[in-house]
Design a protein around this motif. Structure first.
Motif, PDB file in Angstrom:
ATOM      1  N   GLY A  82       0.794  -1.203   0.000  1.00  0.00           N
ATOM      2  CA  GLY A  82       0.000   0.000   0.000  1.00  0.00           C
ATOM      3  C   GLY A  82       0.834   1.264   0.000  1.00  0.00           C
ATOM      4  N   SER A  83       2.095   1.206  -0.401  1.00  0.00           N
ATOM      5  CA  SER A  83       2.963   2.374  -0.411  1.00  0.00           C
ATOM      6  C   SER A  83       2.511   3.360  -1.472  1.00  0.00           C
ATOM      7  N   THR A  84       2.602   4.653  -1.128  1.00  0.00           N
ATOM      8  CA  THR A  84       2.293   5.689  -2.102  1.00  0.00           C
ATOM      9  C   THR A  84       3.428   5.812  -3.108  1.00  0.00           C
ATOM     10  N   ILE A  85       3.177   6.574  -4.179  1.00  0.00           N
ATOM     11  CA  ILE A  85       4.228   6.829  -5.155  1.00  0.00           C
ATOM     12  C   ILE A  85       5.390   7.544  -4.498  1.00  0.00           C
ATOM     13  N   THR A  86       5.097   8.478  -3.594  1.00  0.00           N
ATOM     14  CA  THR A  86       6.170   9.184  -2.880  1.00  0.00           C
ATOM     15  C   THR A  86       7.015   8.204  -2.095  1.00  0.00           C
ATOM     16  N   GLN A  87       6.388   7.285  -1.378  1.00  0.00           N
ATOM     17  CA  GLN A  87       7.127   6.288  -0.601  1.00  0.00           C
ATOM     18  C   GLN A  87       7.939   5.374  -1.518  1.00  0.00           C
ATOM     19  N   GLN A  88       7.362   4.987  -2.648  1.00  0.00           N
ATOM     20  CA  GLN A  88       8.110   4.130  -3.576  1.00  0.00           C
ATOM     21  C   GLN A  88       9.362   4.841  -4.074  1.00  0.00           C
ATOM     22  N   TYR A  89       9.222   6.118  -4.388  1.00  0.00           N
ATOM     23  CA  TYR A  89      10.383   6.872  -4.867  1.00  0.00           C
ATOM     24  C   TYR A  89      11.446   6.968  -3.774  1.00  0.00           C
ATOM     25  N   VAL A  90      11.015   7.263  -2.565  1.00  0.00           N
ATOM     26  CA  VAL A  90      11.959   7.368  -1.443  1.00  0.00           C
ATOM     27  C   VAL A  90      12.641   6.029  -1.197  1.00  0.00           C
ATOM     28  N   LYS A  91      11.871   4.950  -1.258  1.00  0.00           N
ATOM     29  CA  LYS A  91      12.449   3.619  -1.044  1.00  0.00           C
ATOM     30  C   LYS A  91      13.490   3.298  -2.101  1.00  0.00           C
ATOM     31  N   ASN A  92      13.142   3.515  -3.360  1.00  0.00           N
ATOM     32  CA  ASN A  92      14.046   3.168  -4.458  1.00  0.00           C
ATOM     33  C   ASN A  92      15.264   4.077  -4.526  1.00  0.00           C
ATOM     34  N   ALA A  93      15.075   5.348  -4.207  1.00  0.00           N
ATOM     35  CA  ALA A  93      16.143   6.322  -4.413  1.00  0.00           C
ATOM     36  C   ALA A  93      16.964   6.615  -3.170  1.00  0.00           C
ATOM     37  N   LEU A  94      16.411   6.343  -1.975  1.00  0.00           N
ATOM     38  CA  LEU A  94      17.088   6.814  -0.762  1.00  0.00           C
ATOM     39  C   LEU A  94      17.341   5.759   0.312  1.00  0.00           C
ATOM     40  N   VAL A  95      16.294   5.060   0.731  1.00  0.00           N
ATOM     41  CA  VAL A  95      16.446   4.251   1.951  1.00  0.00           C
ATOM     42  C   VAL A  95      16.570   2.760   1.686  1.00  0.00           C
ATOM     43  N   GLY A  96      16.379   2.286   0.435  1.00  0.00           N
ATOM     44  CA  GLY A  96      16.465   0.851   0.172  1.00  0.00           C
ATOM     45  C   GLY A  96      15.197   0.145   0.611  1.00  0.00           C
ATOM     46  N   ASP A  97      15.206  -1.179   0.526  1.00  0.00           N
ATOM     47  CA  ASP A  97      13.981  -1.912   0.858  1.00  0.00           C
ATOM     48  C   ASP A  97      14.238  -3.097   1.784  1.00  0.00           C
ATOM     49  N   ASP A  98      15.242  -2.971   2.668  1.00  0.00           N
ATOM     50  CA  ASP A  98      15.430  -4.028   3.656  1.00  0.00           C
ATOM     51  C   ASP A  98      14.232  -4.042   4.607  1.00  0.00           C
ATOM     52  N   PHE A  99      13.962  -5.218   5.171  1.00  0.00           N
ATOM     53  CA  PHE A  99      12.750  -5.418   5.973  1.00  0.00           C
ATOM     54  C   PHE A  99      13.030  -5.052   7.423  1.00  0.00           C
ATOM     55  N   SER A 100      12.742  -3.774   7.781  1.00  0.00           N
ATOM     56  CA  SER A 100      12.922  -3.337   9.165  1.00  0.00           C
ATOM     57  C   SER A 100      12.060  -2.121   9.432  1.00  0.00           C
ATOM     58  N   LEU A 101      11.684  -1.948  10.696  1.00  0.00           N
ATOM     59  CA  LEU A 101      10.890  -0.782  11.071  1.00  0.00           C
ATOM     60  C   LEU A 101      11.699   0.500  10.957  1.00  0.00           C
ATOM     61  N   VAL A 102      12.997   0.421  11.195  1.00  0.00           N
ATOM     62  CA  VAL A 102      13.854   1.606  11.093  1.00  0.00           C
ATOM     63  C   VAL A 102      13.827   2.129   9.662  1.00  0.00           C
ATOM     64  N   ARG A 103      13.998   1.218   8.708  1.00  0.00           N
ATOM     65  CA  ARG A 103      13.972   1.632   7.305  1.00  0.00           C
ATOM     66  C   ARG A 103      12.603   2.204   6.939  1.00  0.00           C
ATOM     67  N   LYS A 104      11.535   1.559   7.416  1.00  0.00           N
ATOM     68  CA  LYS A 104      10.183   2.035   7.098  1.00  0.00           C
ATOM     69  C   LYS A 104       9.925   3.396   7.733  1.00  0.00           C
ATOM     70  N   ALA A 105      10.460   3.600   8.942  1.00  0.00           N
ATOM     71  CA  ALA A 105      10.283   4.892   9.610  1.00  0.00           C
ATOM     72  C   ALA A 105      11.008   5.993   8.849  1.00  0.00           C
ATOM     73  N   LYS A 106      12.227   5.705   8.370  1.00  0.00           N
ATOM     74  CA  LYS A 106      12.961   6.682   7.558  1.00  0.00           C
ATOM     75  C   LYS A 106      12.171   7.027   6.303  1.00  0.00           C
ATOM     76  N   GLU A 107      11.622   5.993   5.676  1.00  0.00           N
ATOM     77  CA  GLU A 107      10.824   6.194   4.474  1.00  0.00           C
ATOM     78  C   GLU A 107       9.650   7.125   4.765  1.00  0.00           C
ATOM     79  N   LEU A 108       9.002   6.924   5.931  1.00  0.00           N
ATOM     80  CA  LEU A 108       7.845   7.725   6.314  1.00  0.00           C
ATOM     81  C   LEU A 108       8.237   9.185   6.524  1.00  0.00           C
ATOM     82  N   VAL A 109       9.351   9.396   7.241  1.00  0.00           N
ATOM     83  CA  VAL A 109       9.804  10.762   7.535  1.00  0.00           C
ATOM     84  C   VAL A 109      10.167  11.505   6.251  1.00  0.00           C
TER      85      VAL A 109
END
Length: 454
Positions: free
Chosen positions: A106-133
């Protein structure tokens, strides 16, 4: 309870205050990945990310229906949402707690861009929190068109095409400004699983996803029902005609695709393979592989030109594939991974099911013609053993005896299908769907004679 609520909020705003959102072109990091044989030295394929392939385009150059197709596929509330999905984050958090790596979504386009371009997609709450911020701050610092432009210039569309400009060339050999709504929907549909949803190699699934996107365009008001009804699924160009950045000759190109599929099943997506600088060691034995390819070429040399063939050699101890040949075209149809009727080879699964239920290879069966449904089953050339053992009937490949072996099973044809699946026959095949079934129901008696593609 108040502390549990306040602390995360304070942490969020503290991280928000110091987070910098970089420009898209600062984020490109391409590396070569290698696919190796089991000796860890013989190179089977080299995946070279397309340096220079990425061709940034301005949002105004992308036809609005094409942009709408992407929104219909990936984020139908893009222009209204705050850049992130709290429900998606909640699912990811629960997945982390319960160890479910597939949770989230359910990630938004903004979150997908941030994931692909900045924070990666490892499975952790820390990574997801960075993506959210970062997503929240990006949604405030950039307008929606800037985010969509960056996303469309960064996302992977398959065929080694990063960004919609490169994808337009790879699929349709045209500039992005010339794309039709239907072609835009093809590209939008591919984002979810680029290799699996390439229309050239898997049209049924690709077209199903395309229909989802086209229907979504009606839902978001980007297309009316009349336009939708008149829409025709467009043709894409042969991948072989596009610039190939995956260095692989002959059947090694098909091995490369099977490797990518296995990596995807293990949670390593195609984008990571293309940009991660990986060294992937396969089970392919270089000696066995060369022998298999040479043997195919020798056997076919004196035969008709349009003959097709495939070879898969499997180590019975480990299940590892030692040699693989699906054709000589590195980006063509893979005959080793296609659904093909197996014929009398399938009698062994009927016998295995019979033995599993307590039968013996010495039990005898009649070999005279037998009626099944509307068909009368006979043996090739009128062959008969009268009444002989299951072992002898298998040796002679007697169809009639093995229909009777099947009828002796508690579950009949379904038991043959279940045994085949237990012994490793694929339950699904790309482009074919579920195997060893008759329109979703139990198979016919002919399963023992290899009537179903596997």
């Amino acid at each position: 309870m108040a502390v549990m609520i306040i602390v995360p909020i304070v942490a969020f705003f503290a991280a928000y205050a110091v987070t910098r959102v970089p420009e898209p072109e600062e984020l490109v990091n391409n590396q070569i990945s290698y696919i190796l044989a089991s000796d860890n030295q013989t190179e089977l394929a080299r995946i070279v990310p397309p340096e220079g392939n990425r061709q940034n385009v301005k949002i105004e150059e992308i036809p609005k229906p094409v942009r709408d197709a992407v929104l219909a596929a990936e984020d139908r509330n893009f222009y209204d949402n705050p850049g992130f999905s709290i429900t998606g984050f909640g699912r990811a958090a629960l997945g982390q707690v319960f160890g479910k790596s597939g949770a989230g979504g359910g990630s938004t386009i903004t979150q997908q861009y941030v994931k692909n371009a900045l924070v990666g997609d490892d499975f952790s709450l820390v990574r997801k929190a960075k993506e959210l911020v970062i997503s929240a701050k990006m949604a405030r610092d950039w307008n929606k068109d800037q985010i969509l432009q960056a996303y469309l210039n960064t996302i992977y569309f398959g065929r080694n095409a990063y960004g919609i400009g490169a994808a337009s060339k790879a699929y349709f050999n045209k500039d992005v400004k010339d794309l039709t709504p239907e072609e835009g929907a093809i590209l939008a549909a591919s984002i979810q699983a680029p290799s699996r949803l390439d229309p050239w190699t898997n049209r049924p699934e690709a077209e199903a996803r395309w229909n989802y996107v086209m229907d979504g365009m009606v839902t978001i008001g980007a297309m009316n029902q009349g336009q939708r009804a008149a829409a025709v699924y467009p043709q894409v160009q042969d991948p072989a005609l596009t610039q190939q950045t995956s260095v692989a000759e002959g059947t090694n190109g098909l091995i490369k695709q099977r490797v990518i599929d296995e990596l995807a099943a293990a949670g390593i997506n195609e984008d990571q393979v293309n940009t991660g600088g990986l060294k992937i060691t396969t089970t392919i034995d270089p000696v066995a592989q060369n022998a298999a390819v040479d043997q195919v070429h020798q056997q076919f040399a004196s035969l008709q030109q349009d003959l097709l063939g495939a070879v898969v050699s499997v180590d019975p101890k480990t299940g590892g594939v030692r040699a693989y040949y699906g054709g000589d075209d590195p980006v063509g149809w893979d005959h080793a991974n296609a659904g093909i009727q197996t014929g009398s080879t399938f009698k062994i699964f009927a016998l295995a099911a019979y033995l599993d239920q307590g039968g013996s290879i010495y039990d005898t069966f009649d070999s005279s013609p037998i009626q099944t449904g509307d068909a009368t089953v006979t043996n090739v050339g009128g062959e008969s053993c009268g009444r002989c053992s299951a072992a002898e009937a298998l040796k002679r490949s007697l169809n009639t005896s093995y229909i009777r072996v099947e009828k002796a099973l508690q579950g009949g044809p379904q038991d043959v299908a279940d045994m085949a699946h237990r012994l490793g026959v694929a339950t699904e095949i790309p482009g074919l769907g579920k195997t060893l079934t008759e329109n979703g129901g139990p198979p016919f008696d002919g399963i023992a004679l290899g009537m179903y593609p596997t």
